[in-house]
Write an enzyme that holds these catalytic residues in place. Structure first.
Site, mmCIF file in Angstrom:
data_model
loop_
_atom_site.group_PDB
_atom_site.id
_atom_site.type_symbol
_atom_site.label_atom_id
_atom_site.label_comp_id
_atom_site.label_asym_id
_atom_site.label_seq_id
_atom_site.Cartn_x
_atom_site.Cartn_y
_atom_site.Cartn_z
ATOM 1 N N TYR A 1 43.102 -76.433 -37.424
ATOM 2 C CA TYR A 1 42.948 -77.897 -37.162
ATOM 3 C C TYR A 1 43.767 -78.847 -37.953
ATOM 4 C CZ TYR A 1 39.104 -77.056 -33.801
ATOM 5 O OH TYR A 1 38.072 -76.685 -32.743
ATOM 6 N N ASP B 1 28.319 -75.905 -32.235
ATOM 7 C CA ASP B 1 27.823 -76.375 -31.065
ATOM 8 C C ASP B 1 27.129 -75.215 -30.727
ATOM 9 O OD1 ASP B 1 29.292 -78.614 -31.723
ATOM 10 O OD2 ASP B 1 30.015 -78.877 -29.670
ATOM 11 N N ASP C 1 33.635 -75.128 -35.935
ATOM 12 C CA ASP C 1 33.479 -76.060 -34.867
ATOM 13 C C ASP C 1 32.566 -75.413 -33.747
ATOM 14 O OD1 ASP C 1 33.476 -78.442 -33.405
ATOM 15 O OD2 ASP C 1 35.721 -78.354 -33.051
ATOM 16 N N LYS D 1 37.768 -63.537 -38.568
ATOM 17 C CA LYS D 1 38.328 -62.486 -37.621
ATOM 18 C C LYS D 1 39.471 -61.710 -38.151
ATOM 19 C CE LYS D 1 38.566 -60.775 -33.297
ATOM 20 N NZ LYS D 1 37.453 -60.019 -32.540
ATOM 21 N N ASP E 1 33.560 -63.158 -33.199
ATOM 22 C CA ASP E 1 32.676 -62.778 -32.055
ATOM 23 C C ASP E 1 31.477 -62.290 -31.968
ATOM 24 O OD1 ASP E 1 34.037 -60.763 -32.994
ATOM 25 O OD2 ASP E 1 35.108 -59.918 -31.371
HETATM 26 MG MG MG Z 1 32.634 -79.943 -32.368
#
Ligand code: MG
Ligand code: NAI
Length: 335
Positions: free
Chosen positions: A127, A235, A231, A174, A207
């Site tokens: 990000y 969620d 992130d 990962k 994963d």
């Molecule tokens: Mg978010």
């Protein structure tokens, strides 16, 4: 974690923002005021209405208020949310994003025994959004992992575990594909872990973690991970425990911290007084713990638990018909 001692009084920056941000903020402050702690609230504006009125979504004055306060409560912004919240995080160097995933009774939680914390690195990784380079055939984004930032977030996760009675920290990465960046992340994780011999450790690929969150969420206590993975997993965590009206979050820096519900300004229900204030209240509880006011935090948390257990006074999203302030009143009555 904030290790500062409690104080006789606190200055709190309060930024209600737009839409239901204002309604849930009023409800949370109403309960905070009943807790017998000396809070001085300094209100600042930010968001769509601020943009309309002042020409900027985040006035300098508001940033100053945050800088001069012990902590900040933020409601929600509308379309300008990214400008507001991302800018505050950057300006105040809030490197840690905390997202608790906890099951409360009489909600749409998939299981009863979920209670873990996701600690997400907030300043680098994917990000940094460094996508400047186009190629003949597409585009390239860079992902940055530094020792300094990753060690800081990993240490934060271990300190959080120690201070909150957790026994295990899970690193998520990962490293089988991203051998250099996530290889480094995993290496730093086990290096830092040596300083915390009483905390158990494990590491999983992202994963696999996405699956384990569904199949064995009760096995997690603290997850620490890089920006993008954090992130997405946060969620997923929100989905696990049933809905936006219940999910708080914290953004923590070295000398600033902001607490906000995960939901937005909900224009579809704004102005009706029916928004669920619990996500905002749980954010306020995270603030109390950050300030070291653990007794008040427990009291507030138990009152919410009682209201959810009784299930008499609930907002529409939880299957009830109570208003935002009726729910706040019920929480106050249960303090
Ligand atoms: Mg978010
Ligand atoms: P949203 O979270 O505002 O709403 C999504 C759905 O959940 C809506 O149906 C809403 O009514 C419901 N909902 C959300 N919070 C609720 C609560 N406390 N009680 C009951 N129901 C609740 O997300 P949406 O619709 O994607 O975005 C609306 C606006 O909010 C946009 O302008 C967006 O940019 C902004 N936003 C701001 C955020 C922030 O300030 N941190 C975060 C997410 C969105």
């Amino acid at each position: 974690m904030n290790t500062s001692k409690t104080k006789d009084s606190y200055q709190i920056a309060v930024i209600p923002g737009d839409g239901i941000g204002r309604e849930v903020m009023e409800a949370a402050i109403d309960v905070l005021d009943a807790l017998d702690i000396d809070f001085e609230y300094v209100y600042g504006e930010a968001g769509d209405e601020s943009l309309e009125r002042t020409g900027t979504a985040l006035p300098d004055e508001t940033l100053e208020i945050i800088k001069n306060s012990d902590a900040c409560l933020f409601g929600a912004a509308g379309e300008t949310a990214a400008d507001v919240i991302v800018k505050i995080r950057q300006e105040m160097k809030m490197f840690a994003n905390l997202r608790p995933v906890k099951a409360y009774p009489n909600t749409n939680s998939l299981y009863d025994d979920i209670d873990f914390m996701i600690v997400r690195e907030n300043t680098e990784g994917m990000y940094i959004a460094d996508e400047e380079s186009y190629t003949d055939d597409g585009a390239i984004a860079r992902r940055i992992i530094t020792k300094e930032a990753e060690e800081r977030i990993i240490r934060y996760a271990f300190d959080y575990a120690c201070e909150n009675g957790k026994t295990k920290v899970t690193a998520v990465h990962k490293a089988n594909v991203l051998k250099k960046t996530d290889g480094l992340f995993r290496e730093i994780f086990y290096e830092v872990a040596k300083d915390y011999p009483e905390i158990a450790t494990e590491d999983f690929y992202v994963d696999a973690t996405a699956m384990y969150l569904i199949t064995q969420p009760e096995s997690f206590e603290v997850i620490v991970t890089t920006n993008l993975f954090g992130d997405i997993l946060s969620d997923e965590g929100a989905g696990l425990v049933g809905g936006l009206g219940l999910i708080p979050s914290a953004n923590i820096g070295l000398d600033a911290a902001l607490f906000e519900p995960v939901h937005g300004s909900a224009p579809d229900i704004a102005g009706k007084g029916i928004a669920n204030p619990i996500a905002m209240m749980l954010s306020a509880i995270m603030m109390l713990r950050y300030l070291g006011e653990n007794e008040a935090a427990d009291k507030f948390d138990n009152a919410i638990l009682k209201v959810l257990n009784d299930a008499n006074i609930l907002t529409g999203d939880l299957g009830g018909s109570a208003s935002t302030m009726e729910l706040a009143n019920e929480v106050k009555n249960n303090l």
